[in-house]
Design a protein around this motif. Structure first.
Motif, PDB file in Angstrom:
ATOM      1  N   ASN A 305      49.424  35.925  33.755  1.00  0.00           N
ATOM      2  CA  ASN A 305      48.537  34.798  34.021  1.00  0.00           C
ATOM      3  C   ASN A 305      48.814  34.133  35.359  1.00  0.00           C
ATOM      4  O   ASN A 305      48.413  32.987  35.603  1.00  0.00           O
ATOM      5  CB  ASN A 305      48.646  33.750  32.901  1.00  0.00           C
ATOM      6  N   ASP A 306      49.509  34.870  36.258  1.00  0.00           N
ATOM      7  CA  ASP A 306      49.880  34.311  37.557  1.00  0.00           C
ATOM      8  C   ASP A 306      49.505  35.247  38.703  1.00  0.00           C
ATOM      9  O   ASP A 306      50.197  35.307  39.715  1.00  0.00           O
ATOM     10  CB  ASP A 306      51.382  34.034  37.585  1.00  0.00           C
ATOM     11  N   CYS A 312      43.865  36.521  35.759  1.00  0.00           N
ATOM     12  CA  CYS A 312      44.726  36.929  34.641  1.00  0.00           C
ATOM     13  C   CYS A 312      44.367  38.358  34.245  1.00  0.00           C
ATOM     14  O   CYS A 312      43.250  38.824  34.491  1.00  0.00           O
ATOM     15  CB  CYS A 312      44.544  36.011  33.433  1.00  0.00           C
ATOM     16  N   ALA A 313      45.318  39.033  33.609  1.00  0.00           N
ATOM     17  CA  ALA A 313      45.076  40.410  33.163  1.00  0.00           C
ATOM     18  C   ALA A 313      45.797  40.657  31.847  1.00  0.00           C
ATOM     19  O   ALA A 313      46.845  40.064  31.567  1.00  0.00           O
ATOM     20  CB  ALA A 313      45.537  41.407  34.217  1.00  0.00           C
ATOM     21  N   LEU A 314      45.218  41.541  31.042  1.00  0.00           N
ATOM     22  CA  LEU A 314      45.789  41.927  29.758  1.00  0.00           C
ATOM     23  C   LEU A 314      45.715  43.443  29.635  1.00  0.00           C
ATOM     24  O   LEU A 314      44.665  44.046  29.878  1.00  0.00           O
ATOM     25  CB  LEU A 314      45.021  41.266  28.614  1.00  0.00           C
ATOM     26  N   GLU A 342      38.736  37.088  36.413  1.00  0.00           N
ATOM     27  CA  GLU A 342      38.737  36.630  37.799  1.00  0.00           C
ATOM     28  C   GLU A 342      37.887  35.366  37.937  1.00  0.00           C
ATOM     29  O   GLU A 342      36.707  35.369  37.598  1.00  0.00           O
ATOM     30  CB  GLU A 342      38.161  37.714  38.717  1.00  0.00           C
ATOM     31  N   PRO A 343      38.455  34.250  38.424  1.00  0.00           N
ATOM     32  CA  PRO A 343      37.666  33.023  38.596  1.00  0.00           C
ATOM     33  C   PRO A 343      36.632  33.187  39.701  1.00  0.00           C
ATOM     34  O   PRO A 343      36.917  33.747  40.763  1.00  0.00           O
ATOM     35  CB  PRO A 343      38.728  31.981  38.965  1.00  0.00           C
ATOM     36  N   ARG A 350      34.634  35.929  35.904  1.00  0.00           N
ATOM     37  CA  ARG A 350      34.101  37.262  35.636  1.00  0.00           C
ATOM     38  C   ARG A 350      35.100  37.987  34.733  1.00  0.00           C
ATOM     39  O   ARG A 350      36.258  38.151  35.089  1.00  0.00           O
ATOM     40  CB  ARG A 350      33.889  38.048  36.922  1.00  0.00           C
ATOM     41  N   LEU A 351      34.623  38.421  33.582  1.00  0.00           N
ATOM     42  CA  LEU A 351      35.473  39.128  32.626  1.00  0.00           C
ATOM     43  C   LEU A 351      35.116  40.604  32.643  1.00  0.00           C
ATOM     44  O   LEU A 351      33.968  40.975  32.387  1.00  0.00           O
ATOM     45  CB  LEU A 351      35.286  38.557  31.219  1.00  0.00           C
ATOM     46  N   THR A 352      36.100  41.435  32.941  1.00  0.00           N
ATOM     47  CA  THR A 352      35.928  42.885  32.943  1.00  0.00           C
ATOM     48  C   THR A 352      36.796  43.484  31.847  1.00  0.00           C
ATOM     49  O   THR A 352      37.990  43.185  31.760  1.00  0.00           O
ATOM     50  CB  THR A 352      36.327  43.492  34.300  1.00  0.00           C
ATOM     51  N   TYR A 353      36.173  44.313  31.032  1.00  0.00           N
ATOM     52  CA  TYR A 353      36.901  44.963  29.935  1.00  0.00           C
ATOM     53  C   TYR A 353      36.735  46.464  30.079  1.00  0.00           C
ATOM     54  O   TYR A 353      35.620  46.986  30.073  1.00  0.00           O
ATOM     55  CB  TYR A 353      36.350  44.484  28.589  1.00  0.00           C
TER      56      TYR A 353
END
Length: 397
Positions: A305-306, A312-314, A342-343, A350-353
């Motif tokens: 988260n930094d 952030c990434a998971l 990504e803000p 933007r949420l990428t899965y």
């Protein structure tokens, strides 16, 4: 969702169900397999008919087989109440067989473009002992009645068949022990190294605008694309992208701790072991289509988260763990699961899965045509789980 079944009689509902199967471009059992099932009923000894039918079921397209399983389990429930409704397996078969089998003399069929097509004429030799139309219908009824009675085992693969099958691409995709993640041939490395490597590759893809991906679908604010991977596994990588009205850490928390708010299919979940502040082994079960079996997953999850610019990434992948408790369903495999948040504004991201999941029991073609896009579109559910208000963003918690 607004249909009130109490407004309709059981006969009307049954007619609609039969009409649905009659209006398919091709009968559920297909032209070729309908003939095979009729011949099995006509000429194969009763004691081995079920085994012969199991072999035929393996030849059905996956989508036909799943629809058939749902229907047979339903009809089985109906037949178990035959003392009240008079609908035994035999009576149900008489009602539904004409809608499921491709039988001689059914007349013209219609394609999706509206053009009429006459059914192919069966050769005299293939049905020379069952050439009478009525006789074929009787055997179709008998075949379906047996399927209803034996639906619990009909769609399973006999053990003897499994002994002669070897699916090397599935074995190559089997999960590894969580302690082996990130290790090279010399045995050095750990899960932190694995996570950093996955996130670096994800950020590189993002920086290159996912240039090697093929766009295939865009609806309801979600873009879906795929990428073929040359590693010997037949499953594609799928990517879903959408914009979410929330901050990066809010979305990350929703993904990690509040899956039940955006995944209506999840029925069980728990953290098996916490490895460090940003890594854990997590297991869960999903049940997307009753009465089909659940899919169980045991995964390694690690997050950051930094990242640069507040991103952030998971990272998620299937592993084995001695404390994992598989449910009563099939054990699926998450070959790859990647989330990048990504803000792009004060309270917008933007949420990428990226996903590559083997849910087992399905062909690569079915996954690539149906399950892949479905899994990628899950980002739309994450987006919709955040409810905007006049004073800002709030969640459904």
């Amino acid at each position: 969702d607004n249909v009130h079944y109490s407004d309709f009689s059981v006969y009307e509902v049954a007619d609609v169900l039969k009409q649905y199967f009659r209006d398919l471009p091709e009968r559920l059992f297909t032209h070729k397999l309908s003939e095979s099932l009729i011949l099995i009923s006509a000429f194969v000894p009763r004691e081995v008919q079920l085994e012969a039918m199991q072999a035929v079921m393996l030849l059905l397209p996956d989508e036909n087989r799943e629809a058939l399983q749902s229907l047979l389990l339903f009809l089985k429930d109906v037949s178990e109440n035959s003392k009240k409704n008079q609908m035994t397996a035999e009576n149900l078969a008489v009602c539904f067989a004409p809608s499921l089998f491709s039988l001689p003399g059914q007349g013209q069929r219609h394609s999706w473009d509206g053009s009429s097509k006459k059914p192919k004429q069966k050769s005299k030799g293939s049905l020379k002992h069952a050439k009478d139309v009525n006789e074929s219908a009787v055997h179709a009824n008998n075949s379906l009645a047996l399927m209803i009675k034996e639906c619990g085992t009909l769609l399973t693969v006999p053990h003897d068949y499994q002994m002669y099958c070897r699916f090397t691409h599935l074995e190559e995709g089997d999960p590894v022990p969580y302690t082996d993640l990130g290790k090279d041939e010399s045995g050095s490395g750990d899960h932190v190294r694995y996570t950093d490597s996955c996130i670096s590759a994800l950020l590189k893809e993002s920086a290159e605008k996912f240039r090697d991906w093929v766009n295939c679908l865009s609806s309801d604010g979600t873009n879906v694309s795929y990428k073929k991977v040359g590693d010997g596994l037949p499953l594609w990588l799928w990517r879903g992208v959408t914009e979410v009205s929330a901050e990066p850490k809010q979305i990350l928390h929703r993904l990690l701790r509040e899956r039940h708010l955006w995944d209506a299919d999840i029925v069980r979940w728990r953290v098996v072991e916490t490895l460090d502040e940003q890594s854990e082994v997590f297991e869960y079960s999903v049940h997307s289509m009753a009465p089909h079996p659940t899919r169980d997953y045991c995964t390694f999850r690690s997050w950051r988260n930094d990242l640069a610019h507040g991103a952030c990434a998971l990272v998620e992948t299937s592993v084995t763990h001695p404390e994992s408790k598989q449910g009563s369903g099939l054990m699926g495999t998450v070959l790859a699961g990647r989330y990048l948040i990504e803000p792009i504004g004060a309270t917008r991201c933007r949420l990428t899965y990226i996903t590559r999941i083997d849910s087992r029991g399905r062909s690569a073609e079915f996954y690539n045509n149906a399950l892949g896009p479905y899994n990628a579109a899950l980002v739309g559910r994450v987006r919709d789980s955040f409810v905007p208000t006049d004073s800002g963003m709030e969640t459904e918690v």
